[in-house]
Design a protein around this motif. Structure first.
Motif, PDB file in Angstrom:
ATOM      1  N   GLU A  45       0.832  -1.197   0.000  1.00  0.00           N
ATOM      2  CA  GLU A  45       0.000   0.000   0.000  1.00  0.00           C
ATOM      3  C   GLU A  45       0.872   1.253   0.000  1.00  0.00           C
ATOM      4  N   LEU A  46       2.033   1.154   0.631  1.00  0.00           N
ATOM      5  CA  LEU A  46       2.938   2.303   0.671  1.00  0.00           C
ATOM      6  C   LEU A  46       3.421   2.655  -0.734  1.00  0.00           C
ATOM      7  N   LEU A  47       3.766   1.642  -1.525  1.00  0.00           N
ATOM      8  CA  LEU A  47       4.191   1.898  -2.902  1.00  0.00           C
ATOM      9  C   LEU A  47       3.044   2.471  -3.724  1.00  0.00           C
ATOM     10  N   LEU A  48       1.884   1.868  -3.617  1.00  0.00           N
ATOM     11  CA  LEU A  48       0.740   2.301  -4.429  1.00  0.00           C
ATOM     12  C   LEU A  48       0.309   3.721  -4.082  1.00  0.00           C
ATOM     13  N   SER A  49       0.408   4.066  -2.814  1.00  0.00           N
ATOM     14  CA  SER A  49       0.021   5.427  -2.410  1.00  0.00           C
ATOM     15  C   SER A  49       1.124   6.439  -2.686  1.00  0.00           C
ATOM     16  N   SER A  50       2.379   5.967  -2.698  1.00  0.00           N
ATOM     17  CA  SER A  50       3.504   6.871  -2.925  1.00  0.00           C
ATOM     18  C   SER A  50       3.734   7.162  -4.399  1.00  0.00           C
ATOM     19  N   ASN A  51       3.403   6.197  -5.253  1.00  0.00           N
ATOM     20  CA  ASN A  51       3.552   6.377  -6.699  1.00  0.00           C
ATOM     21  C   ASN A  51       2.279   5.910  -7.396  1.00  0.00           C
ATOM     22  N   PRO A  52       1.183   6.644  -7.195  1.00  0.00           N
ATOM     23  CA  PRO A  52      -0.105   6.198  -7.761  1.00  0.00           C
ATOM     24  C   PRO A  52      -0.174   6.280  -9.275  1.00  0.00           C
ATOM     25  N   VAL A  53       0.721   7.070  -9.899  1.00  0.00           N
ATOM     26  CA  VAL A  53       0.683   7.217 -11.356  1.00  0.00           C
ATOM     27  C   VAL A  53       1.260   5.987 -12.041  1.00  0.00           C
ATOM     28  N   HIS A  54       2.482   5.601 -11.677  1.00  0.00           N
ATOM     29  CA  HIS A  54       3.153   4.487 -12.343  1.00  0.00           C
ATOM     30  C   HIS A  54       3.158   3.194 -11.524  1.00  0.00           C
ATOM     31  N   LYS A  55       3.018   3.336 -10.192  1.00  0.00           N
ATOM     32  CA  LYS A  55       3.022   2.163  -9.303  1.00  0.00           C
ATOM     33  C   LYS A  55       4.310   1.338  -9.460  1.00  0.00           C
ATOM     34  N   LYS A  56       5.445   2.044  -9.638  1.00  0.00           N
ATOM     35  CA  LYS A  56       6.716   1.386  -9.873  1.00  0.00           C
ATOM     36  C   LYS A  56       7.763   1.865  -8.875  1.00  0.00           C
ATOM     37  N   VAL A  57       8.811   1.070  -8.761  1.00  0.00           N
ATOM     38  CA  VAL A  57       9.987   1.482  -8.002  1.00  0.00           C
ATOM     39  C   VAL A  57      11.019   2.023  -8.999  1.00  0.00           C
ATOM     40  N   PRO A  58      11.955   2.848  -8.528  1.00  0.00           N
ATOM     41  CA  PRO A  58      12.169   3.241  -7.137  1.00  0.00           C
ATOM     42  C   PRO A  58      11.283   4.407  -6.711  1.00  0.00           C
ATOM     43  N   VAL A  59      11.027   4.433  -5.413  1.00  0.00           N
ATOM     44  CA  VAL A  59      10.417   5.596  -4.784  1.00  0.00           C
ATOM     45  C   VAL A  59      11.264   5.932  -3.565  1.00  0.00           C
ATOM     46  N   LEU A  60      11.690   7.170  -3.471  1.00  0.00           N
ATOM     47  CA  LEU A  60      12.398   7.647  -2.288  1.00  0.00           C
ATOM     48  C   LEU A  60      11.421   8.471  -1.471  1.00  0.00           C
ATOM     49  N   ILE A  61      11.322   8.161  -0.193  1.00  0.00           N
ATOM     50  CA  ILE A  61      10.439   8.908   0.692  1.00  0.00           C
ATOM     51  C   ILE A  61      11.314   9.687   1.666  1.00  0.00           C
ATOM     52  N   HIS A  62      11.224  11.000   1.582  1.00  0.00           N
ATOM     53  CA  HIS A  62      12.040  11.902   2.419  1.00  0.00           C
ATOM     54  C   HIS A  62      11.116  12.630   3.383  1.00  0.00           C
ATOM     55  N   ASN A  63      11.264  12.297   4.651  1.00  0.00           N
ATOM     56  CA  ASN A  63      10.406  12.890   5.680  1.00  0.00           C
ATOM     57  C   ASN A  63       8.926  12.789   5.312  1.00  0.00           C
ATOM     58  N   GLY A  64       8.550  11.619   4.806  1.00  0.00           N
ATOM     59  CA  GLY A  64       7.149  11.338   4.494  1.00  0.00           C
ATOM     60  C   GLY A  64       6.690  11.777   3.125  1.00  0.00           C
ATOM     61  N   LYS A  65       7.558  12.463   2.372  1.00  0.00           N
ATOM     62  CA  LYS A  65       7.176  12.954   1.051  1.00  0.00           C
ATOM     63  C   LYS A  65       7.847  12.108  -0.035  1.00  0.00           C
ATOM     64  N   PRO A  66       7.062  11.513  -0.936  1.00  0.00           N
ATOM     65  CA  PRO A  66       7.633  10.618  -1.954  1.00  0.00           C
ATOM     66  C   PRO A  66       8.196  11.366  -3.161  1.00  0.00           C
ATOM     67  N   ILE A  67       9.305  10.829  -3.693  1.00  0.00           N
ATOM     68  CA  ILE A  67       9.890  11.290  -4.957  1.00  0.00           C
ATOM     69  C   ILE A  67      10.016  10.064  -5.851  1.00  0.00           C
ATOM     70  N   CYS A  68       9.493  10.150  -7.063  1.00  0.00           N
ATOM     71  CA  CYS A  68       9.454   9.003  -7.974  1.00  0.00           C
ATOM     72  C   CYS A  68      10.352   9.227  -9.192  1.00  0.00           C
ATOM     73  N   GLU A  69      10.717   8.122  -9.841  1.00  0.00           N
ATOM     74  CA  GLU A  69      11.544   8.083 -11.050  1.00  0.00           C
ATOM     75  C   GLU A  69      13.020   8.292 -10.684  1.00  0.00           C
ATOM     76  N   SER A  70      13.852   7.366 -11.127  1.00  0.00           N
ATOM     77  CA  SER A  70      15.243   7.340 -10.670  1.00  0.00           C
ATOM     78  C   SER A  70      16.016   8.619 -11.001  1.00  0.00           C
ATOM     79  N   GLN A  71      15.882   9.134 -12.220  1.00  0.00           N
ATOM     80  CA  GLN A  71      16.641  10.335 -12.564  1.00  0.00           C
ATOM     81  C   GLN A  71      16.160  11.546 -11.771  1.00  0.00           C
TER      82      GLN A  71
END
Length: 236
Positions: A45-71
């Protein structure tokens, strides 16, 4: 190390070259983080809620805020932690733009061509993909010459943004070489890239983060067997 109350969590999958990029970048920056391995068959659920657009890894979560896409994550790390460890992107605006261009080329051209070469629906599609890979790597050879200015890495004397982006693929490149009995970064056609790849995989940060080639080969064989079984079932 991440300090000042910073909390970093990386959602990933052990074999992903895109996750590997982020692991290497975090190590180069000297940042501590919690790693969470994702199961693609049962995404959290953490992945799906953190990256609801692509639902893919990697996702970096910094102080509760997600950043998606490796580059995007690599660039974020440079901006969010400018004083931590290595600086990935050049300070000069033009050099920074050139690095971003070649990093985009890795994903938009090399990765897509490699995917076609390995997973094309017909032998003709695979052959065309292979041709595109060869042409793309010849262009990347020029990019290395342009960015490195005769020094060991795209980043010059030290590893930089493009090194991490392209270096993330090297574990799979080595697995592919072992499976096919070829040398993807051929010293005869792309000598600069071949030498660069050998230097990169010997870095301590790369050795610590890269998955074992044998395990990648096992995963590739299992995926191919699964795809063959699915294709056979579809024709019955």
């Amino acid at each position: 190390m991440a300090g000042g109350g910073d909390e970093l969590k990386l959602l990933g999958m052990w074999a992903s070259p895109y996750v590997l990029r982020v692991k290497i970048a975090l190590s180069l920056k000297g940042l501590s983080y919690e790693y969470v391995e994702e199961d693609f068959k049962n995404k959290s659920e953490l992945l799906l809620s953190s990256n609801p657009v692509h639902k893919k890894v990697p996702v970096l979560i910094h102080n509760g805020k997600p950043i998606c896409e490796s580059q995007v994550i690599l660039q974020y790390l440079d901006e969010a932690f400018p004083d931590a460890g290595a600086t990935l992107l050049p300070a000069d605006p033009h050099e920074r733009a050139v690095a971003r261009f070649w990093a985009a080329f890795c994903d938009d051209t090399i990765a897509k061509a490699s995917q076609q070469a390995s997973s094309g629906k017909t032998e003709e599609e695979k052959a065309e993909g292979e041709k595109k890979v060869v042409e793309a790597l010849e262009k990347m050879e020029v990019g290395l010459s342009e960015c490195s200015k005769g020094k060991p890495f795209f980043g010059g004397d030290t590893v930089g943004y493009v090194d991490v982006v392209l270096g993330g693929f090297l574990a799979w490149v080595r697995a592919g070489d072992a499976m096919k009995g070829v040398k993807r970064f051929d010293p005869a056609t792309t000598p600069l890239l071949a030498a660069w790849a050998e230097r990169f995989v010997e870095l301590d940060v790369a050795k610590a983060a890269m998955p074992e080639v044998d395990k990648l080969i096992e995963l590739a064989m299992a995926r191919m067997a699964g795809a063959a079984a699915a294709a056979a079932a579809a024709t019955n």
